[in-house]
Structures are given as structure tokens and as C-alpha cells.
Design an enzyme around this catalytic site. Structure first.
Site, short mmCIF file in Angstrom:
data_model
loop_
_atom_site.label_atom_id
_atom_site.label_comp_id
_atom_site.label_asym_id
_atom_site.label_seq_id
_atom_site.Cartn_x
_atom_site.Cartn_y
_atom_site.Cartn_z
CG ASP A 159 -2.34 0.65 1.02
OD1 ASP A 159 -2.23 1.85 0.47
OD2 ASP A 159 -3.42 -0.24 1.11
CG HIS A 161 -5.04 1.34 -1.78
ND1 HIS A 161 -5.11 2.00 -0.80
CD2 HIS A 161 -6.22 1.12 -2.39
CE1 HIS A 161 -6.26 2.40 -0.39
NE2 HIS A 161 -7.08 1.83 -1.41
CD GLU A 210 -10.68 2.77 -0.64
OE1 GLU A 210 -11.44 3.57 -0.01
OE2 GLU A 210 -9.60 2.26 -0.09
C1 ACM Z 1 -10.68 -1.25 1.62
O1 ACM Z 1 -11.08 -1.23 2.95
N1 ACM Z 1 -10.50 -0.45 1.06
C2 ACM Z 1 -10.78 -2.87 1.02
#
Ligand code: ACM
Ligand code: ZN
Length: 683
Positions: free
Chosen positions: A219, A296, A352
Site C-alpha cells: 500500500d 493504493h 478504490e
Molecule cells: C478497503 O477497505 N479499501 C478494502
């Protein structure tokens, strides 16, 4: 409702410190839980247990077996006839050889018999019979023997509390897992945790028959797995300018070369991870790695900026799906990941994605034209399909967060639902399997008791606010027990009171064994105001909204502020009404007739991490006709940011003004954000 009640509950123990038991009985724990099944439900109402089991032992097992009957007497032996590993070996031998029966007897001829039998339905199913003279375990596969061993471990612990040596209560247990995937997820990116900590969690997981440890390895905050072909992923991407995620994220978000002054972070070598995989496998736990794509990925794209659309370090979070080199890069990463992790399922994130750079990127635009993709969402779907095929061609299956449901997933792809349980319906309708970890119930980084008494936390934020290993255990346990209970025993027989009692036992056990579990015994529980209705003169009065409430937080809508119902600790509990915008809260309450108004009170909540602040001003005005108002109270405050959430009651108190209409206003301060209140109490 405290989160334990949402989830049920749970905890952890150091494997090394376990009493010596005759069978493998490993303990472990963490934060997400998944249930993999075609039919997945997570209703949290509870029912009853098993008619036959009434004694202490039956009540102590966690997770609760599908069926258990206890008889008088115990099986005890002066010298355990097998130690943990021996039992583990038996299970492994049974798994790999067509062995029918294997016995070991103590000096008095008492025996433990591990018998391969198809009578136990399912790989993890087992039948266990303890009499004064023998222990007989039947299972169809190694996993079943392991699970039986874990049950025996708990039984021994129960029976031997006062005895010097282990003994087992006489019983007959028929047991099987309700859900195939019973997991927890650790985010080791936002804060890095050492390998020994992971082993300790695996020990705890095994005690509770949890079988998947999902590691969120990459991440923005740090890339945590050595990739030999791309060393800068860890040389740069694993190290950042501040140890605290919060300071780093709110600060420069910088990365630092490994070994340089001010470098904070870390990563696991492939050798360490291989050892961890073996350690987990011996305890019946599969480690599922997650490599985030396409989003991410700030750390990867600062280490290798050529794989973002703009090629600029520090600027992009998303890979460029229009660049063929990105596919080579990610495939090469996944090849090394698959080489280290034998897990059938490989998680590629997929959540996201901002996709902002894709709209202006010539390569992305060209790919969209060539493949006839009508928007950037389809571009993401195309990337996911590529990696589905890639993983399938290597005998693995893709898992992604529920954003990947978009279109045309392969049948073997598993969808991990986090946003909303409803997302699972789409995936199931499309024929995919679902792992449920809805944030509202299964994200264990949220508060587990009255927020003002707890370390900083926030829903859906994983380890952003969990900087140390001790803190991680505190967030995990005993809540993970709830996941273990439902995952193993299923959703149909839930009995919260019974579960809580067992969870309390386990919690104490874990704390005694060096696991930093939350002190469930000292739990404050629900906000007292939530559990009793409040009586006042505006009860059921009509409320006119001079400024609207915020759509995402309506609570009970136009009746919310005069229904006598107050909120709990969290703004999302359906009792707190939210207001966003310059006008804040501005309502007029019609009391129906002229009354003496001597007190008007409203409680506000502050949770700075969620941009919820106390009001900067609170005023009360009264009117006989609803047109001409006279202000009778104004209080002004400086809004200050706080780490801990808090509650503040604003109140006018006076000798009394005669009025039918009461206008209440609360305005936001310099930080803007949300105002939340639950009831306007007029007396
Ligand atoms: C997440 O909490 N973005 C999977
Ligand atoms: Zn691009």
C-alpha cells in the site's frame, strides 16, 4: 452497541507458553473475517445451542462445535502419550498415505486412535470420542485431525485448570466447519509488524480454527515483501519519513532509501515469508498474500515511476493500465509471490482506484479505443481480467475487493466484500464466490468500547491508527473470536450471551498468556443514553428543517430529533443525525401550543478523524407564531481538534419563556466538517 456485540467476540495466546498438551493446540488472532460460501449471511441475531451439552466443558469450547455431548469422567494420563508435533505428524501421515489407523498407547495401554474415516463429512470435519480409556479421532483428511487436535487442546485446558497434568472430559463431538474461509486480515503496510508477531497471531488463530491469514502486503505506506527482480520496491518503497502513519500521511508522505537516517518501516524477506508459510501450514492456516493493483500503489510508483501514466514519482497512486510494461512488471511480481505463497487464492486488491490519470493518458486512451472500452471503469475491469487469466494459467485464482464485481469475472474469482453486504448479491448472482468482510461488522480497527476511553481508531482504516504490535493485539482480541465462532459454527445457532461468556473466558486466558487483548471484563458497553428513552416537552413535536440534514446520516429523518431516542458511541448507529455545510443545524420545533420553555439541550459529537466537530455556536430563539423569533440564548466556542472522540451538551437554561416555536441553530467552526446531534431536549 459495542462492536463485540456486532461481531460476537474473541482473543489470543503465545504458543510457546501453552501448557504441554497431548495434541496440537495452537493459539492465534487479527482483524477481518471472511466467510466463503455460495450462501453467505451475517445476521447477528442469535438462537440457541445444542440440547445435549449442558456442562461446563460444553460451554467452554470456542468456536462451539456443531454437536457435543459430555459424560461424567475424564481421560487422564500421567504422561501424555503424544506431544503436539507427534499428533501433527499423525495428521500429516494420514493425509499423505492411505493409512487406515495409527495408534499410540501409554504404559497402561490407554490409546489415542486417529482413524481415517469418510464418516466425517468435509476436509475439516472430525468426530471425537473421549472415554476414560481412550481418545478416538476420526477424520477424512489432515485438516480434520488438526481441528480435532485444536478441540482437544481447549478441552485439556479446561479440564486441567487445577490438575498438574492434562486430562480430557469424556465426550462425543461431531464437528465440521460452517464456512470454508475463516480468516483475518493484517494490514502490515500502514504499520509494519515483525515476523514473530505474525507467528504469535497464527498461534492464536489456530486455537480458534481460523484458517486464512490475509496479509495486506502493499500500500502507499510501505511495500513489505522482498521482490528480487525489483529491489527498489523494498529499498525505497518499504521505508518512509515517519514511523507514525498519521504523521506521515498528514506530513510529507516521503520515502527514504533503506539504511538512510530517518528511514522507518521494514519488509519481509522471501526466506522469512517461506518459513512463515510453513509455520502457518502446520497449524492449518493458509497465508493469502495481497498485492494491490491498480491503485493504493504510491510506494511502488515512486520506486518505479515509469509504470504510472505520468512517470512522475510521488504523483500517482494508480498503475497505467495502457502500458504493456505494467503487465510485465506486475506479472513478474506475482510470479515471485506465487513462488513464495502456495495459496490457491492470490489477492490483487482492486479497491478504490481514483483512475484520474487514465482519462488524460495517451496509452490508456489508445487501449480503450483498441479494446472498445467505453470508460475508465471498463479499463480497470480489463486489467483485472488480464490478471485473472494470468493467475488461472498458473493454477491460482484471483481475489479482489468488491469493486472488481464490475463485469465478466471468471467463475473461479473470489470477491471480498467490504463496502456493503449487498455487494455480495451481485457477485453471487454472477456465479462468483464471496468472502464477507463488510466494514461495518468486520473491520476491527474501529472502536471496541466507549470511544473516549479507547485509543484512537476509526472504521475501515485498518492499521493507520495501530502503530504497534501490542496495539494490534488490543484491536484484534477478543473480537476475532466472534469471527471464529460464526465462521466455524455458522450463523443459525447464535446465542450472544452464551458466546460472550465463552469469549470472556478466552479473553482472560489470552491476557494471562501475554496477549494484549482488550479487557472485556472491564467493558463499559453501550452509551447509557442509548438504552433509555428520554422524556421531554418536545417529544414527537414536528420539526421544520431550515437547513437540511445530510443525506448519508438521516437517522430517523424528520422525527429523529424529537423521538426520545439518543445515540450510542458511533455516529453511524442510526440515531445521530448529521449536518454538513455552512448553515449547520437549523431547525424549528413546533410544540403544538404555547408552553414555558426553561431548558433546551442538544448533545454534539466530535470525531476529528471523520471530520465531525463540535459546533462553534449554539443558539436558541423562541416565537409565539413561528415568524417573529427572539433569541434567548447564544453560546460560542472555539472548536479544537482532539485525538479522542468526545461528546458535549449545549444547553439553554433559564427562568422560562412562553413560546410555541423553538428555533435551534448550531454553526460549524473554522474546520467546517459535520455536526452530529441525536435529540433536542426541551423542558
Ligand atoms: C478497503 O477497505 N479499501 C478494502
Ligand atoms: Zn495510462
Amino acid at each position: 452497541m459495542p462492536q463485540i456485540a456486532f461481531l460476537y467476540l474473541c482473543a489470543n495466546i503465545s504458543y510457546k507458553e501453552m501448557p504441554v498438551l497431548a495434541f496440537p493446540h495452537y493459539f492465534s488472532g487479527n482483524a477481518h473475517v471472511y466467510f466463503m460460501n455460495k450462501i453467505v449471511t451475517l445476521s447477528l441475531s442469535m438462537l440457541c445451542c445444542f440440547g445435549t451439552s449442558c456442562c461446563l466443558e460444553a460451554q467452554s469450547l470456542l468456536p462451539k462445535p456443531q454437536s457435543a455431548a459430555f459424560q461424567k469422567g475424564t481421560f487422564s494420563t500421567a504422561k501424555p502419550f503424544a506431544v503436539n508435533n507427534e499428533a501433527g505428524d499423525m495428521a500429516r501421515n494420514l493425509y499423505t498415505a492411505p493409512l487406515i489407523e495409527k495408534k499410540s498407547a501409554d504404559s497402561k495401554g490407554r490409546a489415542a486412535v486417529f482413524r481415517k474415516s469418510d464418516a466425517a463429512k468435509g476436509r475439516e470435519a472430525y468426530r471425537l470420542r473421549v472415554t476414560a480409556d481412550s481418545i478416538i479421532v476420526e477424520a477424512a483428511a489432515a485438516e480434520g485431525f488438526l481441528r480435532a487436535g485444536q478441540t482437544l487442546g481447549q478441552l485439556a485446558a479446561t479440564a486441567s485448570k487445577t490438575a498438574a497434568l492434562p486430562s480430557y472430559p469424556c465426550c462425543t463431538i461431531t464437528d465440521a466447519a460452517a464456512f470454508e474461509w475463516r480468516g483475518m486480515m493484517l494490514d502490515v503496510s500502514r504499520h509494519f509488524f515483525p515476523i514473530d508477531f505474525l507467528k504469535k497471531q497464527i498461534d492464536v488463530m489456530a486455537r480458534y480454527k481460523l484458517n486464512r491469514l490475509h496479509l495486506h502486503l502493499t500500500d502507499a505506506a510501505g511495500w513489505r515483501m522482498e521482490i528480487k527482480r525489483y529491489p527498489r520496491l523494498t529499498r525505497l518503497g518499504a521505508w518512509r519519513t515517519d514511523a507514525s502513519w498519521k504523521k506521515w500521511w498528514n506530513g510529507d508522505r516521503g520515502y527514504v532509501e533503506e539504511g538512510q537516517p530517518g528511514a522507518n518501516g521494514g519488509y519481509y524477506t522471501q526466506d522469512q515469508l517461506r518459513e512463515l508459510v510453513d509455520y502457518a501450514a502446520e497449524r492449518g492456516v493458509t497465508i493469502v498474500p495481497e498485492i494491490e493493483m491498480p491503485a493504493h500503489s504510491e510506494e511502488a510508483l515512486t520506486a518505479y515511476p515509469e509504470y504510472s501514466c505520468t512517470h512522475e514519482p510521488y504523483k500517482q497512486a494508480d498503475f497505467c493500465p495502457g502500458n504493456a510494461g505494467v503487465y510485465d512488471f506486475l506479472e513478474n511480481v506475482l510470479l515471485e509471490v506465487m513462488d513464495v505463497f502456495p495459496s490457491k487464492d492470490i489477492h490483487v486488491g482492486g479497491d478504490e482506484a481514483g483512475k484520474a490519470s487514465w482519462g488524460n493518458c495517451p496509452l490508456c486512451q489508445r487501449k480503450m479505443r483498441e479494446e472498445g472500452l467505453k470508460d475508465v471503469n471498463q479499463l480497470q475491469a480489463s486489467l483485472i481480467r488480464h490478471f485473472e487469466q494470468f493467475l488461472e494459467s498458473h493454477g491460482r485464482h484471483l481475489i479482489g475487493w468488491d469493486e472488481i464485481v464490475e463485469d465478466n469475472l471468471q467463475k473461479n474469482t473470489n470477491v471480498m466484500v467490504w463496502r456493503n453486504v449487498d455487494e455480495s448479491k451481485k457477485a453471487i448472482a454472477a456465479g462468483n464466490r464471496v468472502i464477507l468482510s463488510p466494514g461495518k461488522f468486520c473491520y476491527l480497527d474501529s472502536y471496541q468500547d466507549a470511544p473516549p476511553t479507547q485509543p484512537e481508531a476509526q472504521g475501515n482504516l485498518w492499521t493507520e491508527y495501530v502503530p504497534t504490535a501490542e496495539h494490534a493485539e488490543y484491536m484484534l482480541y477478543p473480537r476475532v473470536l466472534a469471527i471464529a465462532e460464526i465462521g466455524w459454527n455458522g450463523t443459525k445457532k447464535k446465542d450472544f450471551a452464551d458466546f460472550r461468556r465463552r469469549a470472556l473466558n478466552e479473553s482472560e486466558l489470552l491476557r494471562g498468556k501475554g496477549v494484549n487483548a482488550f479487557d472485556l471484563k472491564g467493558e463499559i458497553g453501550e452509551r447509557p443514553e442509548r438504552s433509555r428513552a428520554v422524556k421531554h416537552n418536545a417529544l414527537q413535536a414536528k420539526v421544520a428543517y431550515n437547513a437540511p440534514y445530510g443525506k448519508p446520516y438521516p437517522a430517523a429523518g424528520e422525527t429523529a430529533l424529537t423521538d426520545g431516542l439518543q445515540g450510542g458511541w458511533t455516529y453511524g448507529d442510526g440515531r445521530w443525525q448529521g449536518f454538513i455545510g455552512k448553515e449547520g443545524l437549523d431547525v424549528t420545533i413546533d410544540l403544538g401550543k404555547a408552553r414555558t420553555v426553561s431548558s433546551v439541550a442538544a448533545t454534539f459529537m466530535q470525531v476529528c478523524g471523520a471530520e465531525i466537530y463540535f459546533p462553534a455556536s449554539f443558539s436558541v430563539a423562541v416565537s409565539a407564531d413561528g415568524k417573529a423569533f427572539k433569541e434567548i440564548y447564544l453560546s460560542e466556542n472555539t472548536v479544537e481538534k482532539t485525538d479522542k472522540p468526545g461528546f458535549r451538551t449545549e444547553q439553554f437554561k433559564g427562568r422560562g419563556a412562553k413560546a410555541r416555536f423553538v428555533r435551534v441553530k448550531a454553526l460549524p467552526g473554522a474546520f467546517g466538517g459535520w455536526l452530529f446531534t441525536d435529540e433536542i431536549i426541551v423542558k
